[in-house]
Design a protein around this motif. Structure first.
Motif: not given
Length: 302
Positions: A232-238, A247-259
């Motif tokens: 649904k949305l990738l946010h709070h990205v570093h 090379l690192h990525l850290e983020a929050h991921l909103d899923c579109s469904e309760d999987i």
């Protein structure tokens, strides 16, 4: 929270090349100090001073290279992988400090010129070109893949160019008695040191301060990940470099469904593949969420 590593084949830096360069530069430093004192050449002494800084920088780079290979522990969960960035920072700063000192000495000598024995200057400058040139060849391949090695390589490259300048100056003094050229060449060498040192210092500082790499566009990353089915949305990205290989990525991921977690594993694999193939991000740390109330901006102040 899911944390995954994807390791790309990287060039393996050879520490032994640094050791060879250290030994070669100890020899040329001693020879140029003695020769500079006997001949009265400031350019030759400045070249020796730079060679001495080369020795120190090479030792720092060698130690950092060894430390960076240590395994992670409970006390050092990342190991000592950033040691090479610190070494690059110190070496770059030392280039600039040496350059400022040379400028000060060159200006003073310009107004109070000394007679110089150009014959000795010519022979020792030629020796400096050979020794530093060989050292440059030893580190060239590693310098293309590692900032620490590049800092050592730049010390050697600029010193080789300095020796070329000293050689030219020695020839001019030998045939035309143009002794003030010694100070002019010292100034040129110093200015060049400042230019290359500042560039390296900025790069090392940005990595140490966890700046987003210049080649990375975070908005493009978010757009690419948001197109994956189930996201649904990738946010709070570093995004940052731990070192040049990671090379690192850290983020929050909103899923579109309760999987289920097993389904999230499949989704994570797709995200990792996109990040690795399109952006060369090989360490991914994602916090999965579903309808969680928290800031949804791409960049969030922690």
């Amino acid at each position: 929270m899911s944390h995954n590593h994807n390791h790309i084949h990287k060039h393996q830096v050879q520490g032994k090349n640094l050791m060879y360069s250290i030994l070669l530069n100890v020899v040329i430093t001693v020879a140029q100090v003695v020769g500079g004192i006997l001949s009265g050449s400031l350019a030759l002494i400045s070249d020796a001073l730079h060679n001495f800084s080369d020795v120190l920088s090479l030792i720092i780079s060698y130690v950092a290279h060894k430390l960076s290979r240590r395994e992670a522990s409970f006390e050092q969960t990342f190991g000592l992988k950033r040691a090479e960035l610190i070494a690059a920072f110190v070496n770059a700063l030392s280039l600039i400090v040496v350059a400022i000192y040379l400028i000060y000495e060159a200006i003073g000598r310009f107004f109070h010129p000394h007679e110089i024995q150009p014959g000795l200057v010519i022979w020792l400058a030629a020796l400096g070109i050979l020794v530093n040139g060989f050292s440059v060849l030893l580190l060239k391949k590693d310098a293309d893949h590692n900032l620490n090695m590049k800092s050592a390589y730049l010390h050697l490259l600029t010193d080789m160019l300095a020796s070329v300048a000293v050689l030219v100056g020695g020839i001019l003094m030998y045939y035309y008695q143009i002794y003030w050229i010694d100070s002019i060449l010292t100034l040129i060498i110093a200015i060049y040191l400042i230019v290359v040192g500042a560039d390296l210092l900025i790069k090392a500082t940005k990595m140490l301060m966890l700046f987003t790499p210049e080649e990375i566009n975070i908005k493009e990353i978010v757009e690419a990940v948001n197109q994956i089915q189930g996201v649904k949305l990738l946010h709070h990205v570093h995004v940052w470099h731990l070192n040049e290989e990671e090379l690192h990525l850290e983020a929050h991921l909103d899923c579109s469904e309760d999987i289920k977690l097993s389904e999230f594993n499949d989704l994570l694999h797709k995200i990792e593949s996109v990040l690795l193939e399109k952006f060369q991000i090989n360490h991914v740390n994602i916090q999965p969420e579903f309808q969680k109330e928290d800031p949804k901006e791409i960049i969030v102040q922690d």
